[in-house]
Every structure is written in structure tokens, then in C-alpha cells.
Design a protein around this motif. Sequence first.
Motif, PDB file in Angstrom:
ATOM      1  N   HIS A 259      10.207  -1.044   2.065  1.00 50.15           N
ATOM      2  CA  HIS A 259      10.842  -0.706   0.708  1.00 50.15           C
ATOM      3  C   HIS A 259      10.805  -2.093  -0.271  1.00 50.15           C
ATOM      4  CE1 HIS A 259      13.825   1.140  -2.095  1.00 50.15           C
ATOM      5  NE2 HIS A 259      14.745   0.160  -1.851  1.00 50.15           N
ATOM      6  N   ALA A 260      11.346  -3.310   0.593  1.00 53.18           N
ATOM      7  CA  ALA A 260      11.264  -4.508  -0.297  1.00 53.18           C
ATOM      8  C   ALA A 260       9.837  -4.799  -0.864  1.00 53.18           C
ATOM      9  CB  ALA A 260      11.686  -5.491   0.451  1.00 53.18           C
ATOM     10  N   ARG A 261       9.041  -4.431  -0.137  1.00 52.40           N
ATOM     11  CA  ARG A 261       7.321  -4.801  -0.650  1.00 52.40           C
ATOM     12  C   ARG A 261       7.070  -3.812  -1.724  1.00 52.40           C
ATOM     13  NH1 ARG A 261       3.145  -4.144   3.888  1.00 52.40           N
ATOM     14  NH2 ARG A 261       3.309  -1.981   3.443  1.00 52.40           N
ATOM     15  N   GLY A 262       7.579  -2.465  -1.622  1.00 56.12           N
ATOM     16  CA  GLY A 262       7.428  -1.503  -2.886  1.00 56.12           C
ATOM     17  C   GLY A 262       6.611  -0.400  -2.735  1.00 56.12           C
ATOM     18  N   HIS A 263       5.675  -0.590  -1.450  1.00 59.94           N
ATOM     19  CA  HIS A 263       4.770   0.421  -1.153  1.00 59.94           C
ATOM     20  C   HIS A 263       4.325   0.395   0.238  1.00 59.94           C
ATOM     21  CE1 HIS A 263       1.253  -2.342  -1.499  1.00 59.94           C
ATOM     22  NE2 HIS A 263       1.978  -2.757  -2.380  1.00 59.94           N
ATOM     23  N   THR A 264       3.801   1.450   0.798  1.00 63.28           N
ATOM     24  CA  THR A 264       2.985   1.437   1.957  1.00 63.28           C
ATOM     25  C   THR A 264       1.601   1.200   1.623  1.00 63.28           C
ATOM     26  OG1 THR A 264       2.761   3.939   1.900  1.00 63.28           O
ATOM     27  CG2 THR A 264       4.610   2.883   3.054  1.00 63.28           C
ATOM     28  N   ASN A 265       0.546   1.315   2.469  1.00 69.11           N
ATOM     29  CA  ASN A 265      -0.784   1.011   2.175  1.00 69.11           C
ATOM     30  C   ASN A 265      -1.579   2.622   2.024  1.00 69.11           C
ATOM     31  OD1 ASN A 265      -0.981  -1.635   2.617  1.00 69.11           O
ATOM     32  ND2 ASN A 265      -0.871  -1.407   5.021  1.00 69.11           N
ATOM     33  N   ARG A 266      -0.754   3.318   2.263  1.00 66.94           N
ATOM     34  CA  ARG A 266      -1.158   4.992   2.015  1.00 66.94           C
ATOM     35  C   ARG A 266      -0.165   5.888   1.785  1.00 66.94           C
ATOM     36  NH1 ARG A 266      -3.341   5.748   8.225  1.00 66.94           N
ATOM     37  NH2 ARG A 266      -1.345   6.165   9.137  1.00 66.94           N
ATOM     38  N   ARG A 267      -0.528   7.141   1.129  1.00 67.57           N
ATOM     39  CA  ARG A 267       0.465   7.941   0.830  1.00 67.57           C
ATOM     40  C   ARG A 267      -0.240   9.566   1.130  1.00 67.57           C
ATOM     41  NH1 ARG A 267       5.331   7.442  -3.426  1.00 67.57           N
ATOM     42  NH2 ARG A 267       6.033   6.302  -1.516  1.00 67.57           N
ATOM     43  N   TRP A 268       0.862  10.267   1.530  1.00 68.81           N
ATOM     44  CA  TRP A 268       0.569  11.534   1.472  1.00 68.81           C
ATOM     45  C   TRP A 268       0.337  12.276   0.245  1.00 68.81           C
ATOM     46  CZ3 TRP A 268       3.023  16.756   2.112  1.00 68.81           C
ATOM     47  CH2 TRP A 268       2.259  17.688   2.761  1.00 68.81           C
ATOM     48  N   THR A 269      -0.554  12.906  -0.119  1.00 74.27           N
ATOM     49  CA  THR A 269      -0.889  12.944  -1.833  1.00 74.27           C
ATOM     50  C   THR A 269      -1.756  14.491  -1.971  1.00 74.27           C
ATOM     51  OG1 THR A 269      -1.001  10.590  -1.956  1.00 74.27           O
ATOM     52  CG2 THR A 269      -2.136  12.091  -3.777  1.00 74.27           C
ATOM     53  N   PRO A 270      -1.465  15.238  -2.945  1.00 71.20           N
ATOM     54  CA  PRO A 270      -2.117  16.403  -3.318  1.00 71.20           C
ATOM     55  C   PRO A 270      -3.439  16.211  -3.986  1.00 71.20           C
ATOM     56  CG  PRO A 270      -0.247  16.320  -4.874  1.00 71.20           C
ATOM     57  CD  PRO A 270      -0.315  14.871  -3.806  1.00 71.20           C
ATOM     58  N   LEU A 271      -4.347  16.921  -3.902  1.00 73.85           N
ATOM     59  CA  LEU A 271      -5.843  16.840  -4.328  1.00 73.85           C
ATOM     60  C   LEU A 271      -6.262  18.412  -4.768  1.00 73.85           C
ATOM     61  CD1 LEU A 271      -6.054  14.939  -1.581  1.00 73.85           C
ATOM     62  CD2 LEU A 271      -7.562  13.928  -3.160  1.00 73.85           C
ATOM     63  N   ARG A 272      -6.733  18.561  -5.780  1.00 70.65           N
ATOM     64  CA  ARG A 272      -7.763  19.794  -6.362  1.00 70.65           C
ATOM     65  C   ARG A 272      -8.875  19.470  -6.028  1.00 70.65           C
ATOM     66  NH1 ARG A 272      -6.501  23.325 -11.270  1.00 70.65           N
ATOM     67  NH2 ARG A 272      -8.026  24.768 -11.214  1.00 70.65           N
ATOM     68  N   VAL A 273      -9.546  20.294  -5.237  1.00 72.65           N
ATOM     69  CA  VAL A 273     -10.895  20.164  -4.503  1.00 72.65           C
ATOM     70  C   VAL A 273     -11.856  21.186  -5.215  1.00 72.65           C
ATOM     71  CG1 VAL A 273     -12.527  20.368  -2.528  1.00 72.65           C
ATOM     72  CG2 VAL A 273     -10.000  19.431  -2.432  1.00 72.65           C
ATOM     73  N   ALA A 274     -13.099  20.723  -5.677  1.00 68.65           N
ATOM     74  CA  ALA A 274     -14.093  21.651  -6.302  1.00 68.65           C
ATOM     75  C   ALA A 274     -14.608  22.490  -5.380  1.00 68.65           C
ATOM     76  CB  ALA A 274     -15.102  20.592  -6.920  1.00 68.65           C
ATOM     77  N   GLY A 275     -15.144  23.784  -5.556  1.00 68.80           N
ATOM     78  CA  GLY A 275     -15.564  24.454  -4.647  1.00 68.80           C
ATOM     79  C   GLY A 275     -14.602  25.697  -4.336  1.00 68.80           C
ATOM     80  N   THR A 276     -15.082  26.326  -3.474  1.00 72.71           N
ATOM     81  CA  THR A 276     -14.317  27.764  -3.205  1.00 72.71           C
ATOM     82  C   THR A 276     -13.910  27.659  -1.807  1.00 72.71           C
ATOM     83  OG1 THR A 276     -16.155  29.055  -2.834  1.00 72.71           O
ATOM     84  CG2 THR A 276     -15.278  28.983  -4.964  1.00 72.71           C
ATOM     85  N   THR A 277     -14.227  26.845  -0.945  1.00 68.53           N
ATOM     86  CA  THR A 277     -14.038  26.487   0.698  1.00 68.53           C
ATOM     87  C   THR A 277     -13.040  25.720   0.818  1.00 68.53           C
ATOM     88  OG1 THR A 277     -16.279  27.774   1.068  1.00 68.53           O
ATOM     89  CG2 THR A 277     -15.080  26.779   2.837  1.00 68.53           C
TER      90      THR A 277
END
Length: 351
Positions: A259-277
Amino acid sequence: MGRARLATQTHPSGGQATVTATYAHVAELAGWLNLSEAGILHLAGSDRLRFLQGQTTNDLRLLLPDRGLYTAFCTPTGHLLSDGYVLEADDGFLLVLPPETWGDIADRLSKAIILDDVVVLSLQEELSLLSVQGGSASDLLEEIGIAPPPALPLAHHTHLWQKAEIRIIYNDRTGFGGFDLLVPYTILEELQTALVASACLPIDAALATVLRYEAGVPQAGVDWNERTLAAELHEAFVQSHISYTKGCYVGQEVLMRIHARGHTNRRWTPLRVAGTTPPPRGTPLSAPDRPDAGWITGAVISPALDGAVLAWGFLRNEYLAPGTTLQVGTEPPMLATVLPGAPRPARWLAL
């Protein structure tokens, strides 16, 4: 559209067709989730507040008789062991935990009791958890004679139904709003029958996954595990589950440094994926300057994205900006675009 026409999915079950809720049915009316394998623990004793305060991430001093708190349990290194929520009820605390984690948490709590006046009891044999979710969940409960609490995160009260006490908790698991019901097994079948008679139909596992991903609700053992830092989940989870002002608890030192550093090295994030599968869980994500930009934890076809593929995954900080394009490691490769947030966020925070 009539209620019957909204419920058109059928699945074979023991040779018979079982009617389940469709997406449109949940959006307009409601459906119910069978969460009977979830853990329900009762903590009693004069030391229960001090004891549980040192075990869990949220500040339990903020509990109210009619408002619960989301919380989490961590290792000393800040890695996530369980999420869940706590209610003040029945002369103690009720702790509601996912099926995947509750046994380990119950064991941890029991082993941590040394000279404390604390008793931890499992209510698995007495109570089942059923969750009514959907756009008209409140109206539907009233229709079958159950008064819902206010639509505020973890607002709760009890209601006498068929001579048995049900505890109703506002808990949005889908982004459409809804209520968890702690139901005695003696009336569970009768309640399910009443719900179906009012066109509140069971939500199957596939639809439940679509709904929770659209709402941004991570699942233990699927989207996170014991190698996931609690602060690596998205901001709404962190804000609703973690206190940075309460003082000492297991994992607090590491989470405070993050928290003091302000962030982790990664985060769980939503994405829109091209294609249908939908790409499978574990599919890598790469950027032009980095082959290991992240990975996907799950993906679905999303009605909220007009039928596009919605995926969630862990991304390194450099690639979290909405609109960032990444390559999905499928064959052939697909492109994924970072979204600004869940398409229909669960209401974990008071507005």
C-alpha cells in the motif's frame, strides 16, 4: 416478455429435463444459486472480536448489528487464503466462506485459539446457503413472503418463514443485485419449490460463471490461489475487503508495504478478446516488448459485451491501461484489449 418465455434452458438430469434460468431471465427477474457447499462458521466467546480482528484483513470494529463486512484471510506473506464476509449475529459472528477454502480456515482458526475465550462451530449440518440474484430479486422475495433488507452491501436481518428463521443478506454476486439466504435444511426444499413457483429458477454453473465474470467476482482456486497476493485483485475487491488502518493482523506487514509503495507488480484485470472462442485458463498474454505480460484465469462469451469474449487475467502493471492491446497465446493468436473495469460491477461498496 413473460416469465415462462424468459426461462428456456433445459438440461437433462437423471433422464428428466431440468429447466434453468437464462441470462435474460436473471437480468429481468431473478434466479437462484445453490451454494450449499459454502462454509458457515459461528464464532462465540468474550474474546471473539480481538481474536478474529487479528486473523482477518478488514476492521471488524466497523461491524453493525445490521451491516456485515467483506474480508479476507492471508498468510504472513500477504498471500490470499480465502475471501468471505462476517456478520454480527446470534451472540457472536457468522463467517461465510467459499466451498474451496472454508475447511482450511476453520482449521486455522481452531489452531490459533490458545488461551482465548473463543469457540468456533461449523453450522454446515444446520444451515444451507442459497442466493437469489437478479434485477427483480427484491420483488420476488416479497412475492413469496420474505422481507428483504435494504439494498446496501451486506445489510441483513432475519425473517420467520414457514415457522423457521431465515437470515437474508444483501450480497451482489452478479452485478444485477441479489440476496444470500441462510436457510435451515428443514425448509430448504420448500423454499426452493416456492422460488420456482414464482419463476425464480436455478442458475446453472455455466451461467453463474458468465454472471460473475461480468460482475468482476473472482473465484477461489480458479482466478486466484495461495500464490496470489490479496492486493493483486482489482481495486473494488481491495477497497471492500482490506483495511489499511486497523493495526496488526496476519499478512498486514506485507500488505501495508504494498500500500505504501502504491501498487503490486500485477493485477487481475478484464479484457475483451477478439474472436468467438474463449481462450482456456492459463493461456499466456504477451506484448511486443515482453512475452510474459500476463495470463488468463478464465473467459466467457459475454452478453454484456454484445456477445464478445470477456476474459480476466493477471497483467503486469505496464499493461494495465485501458485500451492496451496484447496478444493471446492461442493458435492462431488472437488480440485482447484491456477494459476499464468489469462490464457490470458487483455492488461491494456503498454508493
